[in-house]
Design a protein around this motif. Structure first.
Motif, PDB file in Angstrom:
ATOM      1  N   SER A  60      -5.685   8.887  99.773  1.00 26.34           N
ATOM      2  CA  SER A  60      -4.733   9.762  98.697  1.00 26.34           C
ATOM      3  C   SER A  60      -3.571  10.036  99.617  1.00 26.34           C
ATOM      4  N   VAL A  61      -3.801  10.347 100.990  1.00 24.58           N
ATOM      5  CA  VAL A  61      -2.742  10.830 101.341  1.00 24.58           C
ATOM      6  C   VAL A  61      -1.380   9.709 101.420  1.00 24.58           C
ATOM      7  N   PHE A  62      -2.065   8.475 101.473  1.00 26.45           N
ATOM      8  CA  PHE A  62      -0.864   7.350 101.500  1.00 26.45           C
ATOM      9  C   PHE A  62      -0.443   7.319  99.998  1.00 26.45           C
ATOM     10  N   LEU A  63      -1.341   7.429  98.747  1.00 23.94           N
ATOM     11  CA  LEU A  63      -0.655   7.504  97.551  1.00 23.94           C
ATOM     12  C   LEU A  63       0.337   8.449  97.606  1.00 23.94           C
ATOM     13  N   ALA A  64       0.083   9.815  97.664  1.00 26.81           N
ATOM     14  CA  ALA A  64       0.967  10.933  97.551  1.00 26.81           C
ATOM     15  C   ALA A  64       2.399  10.632  98.456  1.00 26.81           C
ATOM     16  N   GLY A  65       1.956  10.343  99.841  1.00 24.71           N
ATOM     17  CA  GLY A  65       3.165  10.213 100.890  1.00 24.71           C
ATOM     18  C   GLY A  65       3.995   9.009 100.268  1.00 24.71           C
ATOM     19  N   GLY A  66       3.408   7.721  99.945  1.00 24.31           N
ATOM     20  CA  GLY A  66       4.009   6.747  99.646  1.00 24.31           C
ATOM     21  C   GLY A  66       5.041   6.942  98.132  1.00 24.31           C
ATOM     22  N   TRP A  67       4.411   7.765  97.239  1.00 19.08           N
ATOM     23  CA  TRP A  67       4.944   7.981  95.983  1.00 19.08           C
ATOM     24  C   TRP A  67       6.116   8.774  96.439  1.00 19.08           C
ATOM     25  N   SER A  68       5.896   9.883  96.970  1.00 16.58           N
ATOM     26  CA  SER A  68       7.204  10.715  97.574  1.00 16.58           C
ATOM     27  C   SER A  68       8.080  10.156  98.142  1.00 16.58           C
ATOM     28  N   THR A  69       7.883   8.929  99.026  1.00 17.65           N
ATOM     29  CA  THR A  69       8.993   8.206  99.668  1.00 17.65           C
ATOM     30  C   THR A  69       9.543   7.498  98.591  1.00 17.65           C
ATOM     31  N   LEU A  70       8.830   6.763  97.654  1.00 22.14           N
ATOM     32  CA  LEU A  70       9.652   5.954  96.604  1.00 22.14           C
ATOM     33  C   LEU A  70      10.540   6.821  95.671  1.00 22.14           C
ATOM     34  N   ARG A  71      10.108   7.976  95.452  1.00 27.85           N
ATOM     35  CA  ARG A  71      10.952   9.153  94.670  1.00 27.85           C
ATOM     36  C   ARG A  71      12.412   9.264  95.087  1.00 27.85           C
ATOM     37  N   ASP A  72      12.184   9.589  96.612  1.00 29.60           N
ATOM     38  CA  ASP A  72      13.513  10.204  97.377  1.00 29.60           C
ATOM     39  C   ASP A  72      13.296   9.572  98.560  1.00 29.60           C
ATOM     40  N   PRO A  73      13.698   8.353  98.798  1.00 31.88           N
ATOM     41  CA  PRO A  73      13.847   7.693  99.989  1.00 31.88           C
ATOM     42  C   PRO A  73      14.889   8.199 100.924  1.00 31.88           C
TER      43      PRO A  73
END
Length: 174
Positions: free
Chosen positions: A4-17
């Protein structure tokens, strides 16, 4: 839950690198310099790292090649932790303590991922099965090699699929 932490963090990074690229630059550029073919653009590197975290996080969460997914997540966690939670560089004691806590949290996640990498879900590992087959004589050495080769081929196919999915995810962001 580990994913879960990787899904949330990865998605956040993809959206706003752009949000994390400046913090990643001191780690990302030297890593890219040492790996041929890897871009030195910190924004693209954090986007790829985010894609790996989302892709491997989904694989771990759904139980698809969980050992390989956990290994990919562990690999993505190292630069993320070094870039984002360098507590030893902080001068302010409160920020230093907060960054140390986040660093230790990531270190704990890394340990959990290493355990998941080694977890065989109650089944003997491939190495054990290969050795047992050779010792017990129930399988020929040729069959054991084929089984090992098949497992490695499956893992390579999964890596190719993860890479393709990451590239598609990054391409969709542009």
């Amino acid at each position: 839950m580990l994913a879960s932490v990787f899904l949330a963090g990865g998605w956040s990074t993809l959206r706003d690198p752009k949000r994390v690229a400046p913090a990643a630059e001191p780690v990302a550029v030297p890593v890219a310099f040492r790996i041929p073919g890897l871009t030195e653009n910190p924004e693209q590197l954090v986007r790829v790292n985010g894609a790996v975290q989302v892709g491997a996080g989904l694989m771990l969460a759904t139980g698809r090649v969980p050992r390989l997914a956990a290994l990919a997540l562990a690999g993505s966690l190292v630069p993320t932790t070094l870039a984002g939670h360098a507590w030893w560089k902080e001068k302010d004691q409160d920020r230093r303590a907060a960054q140390r806590t986040q660093f230790l949290k990531n270190l704990s996640l890394f340990g959990g991922l290493l355990i998941a990498t080694a977890d065989t879900h109650g089944k003997p590992s491939l190495a054990y099965r290969t050795q047992a087959a050779a010792v017990a004589g129930r399988r020929s050495a040729r069959h054991a090699r084929r089984e090992t080769s098949s497992a490695l081929t499956d893992a390579a196919g999964t890596l190719r699929s993860m890479s393709k999915n990451a590239q598609q995810t990054v391409a969709r962001q542009f």
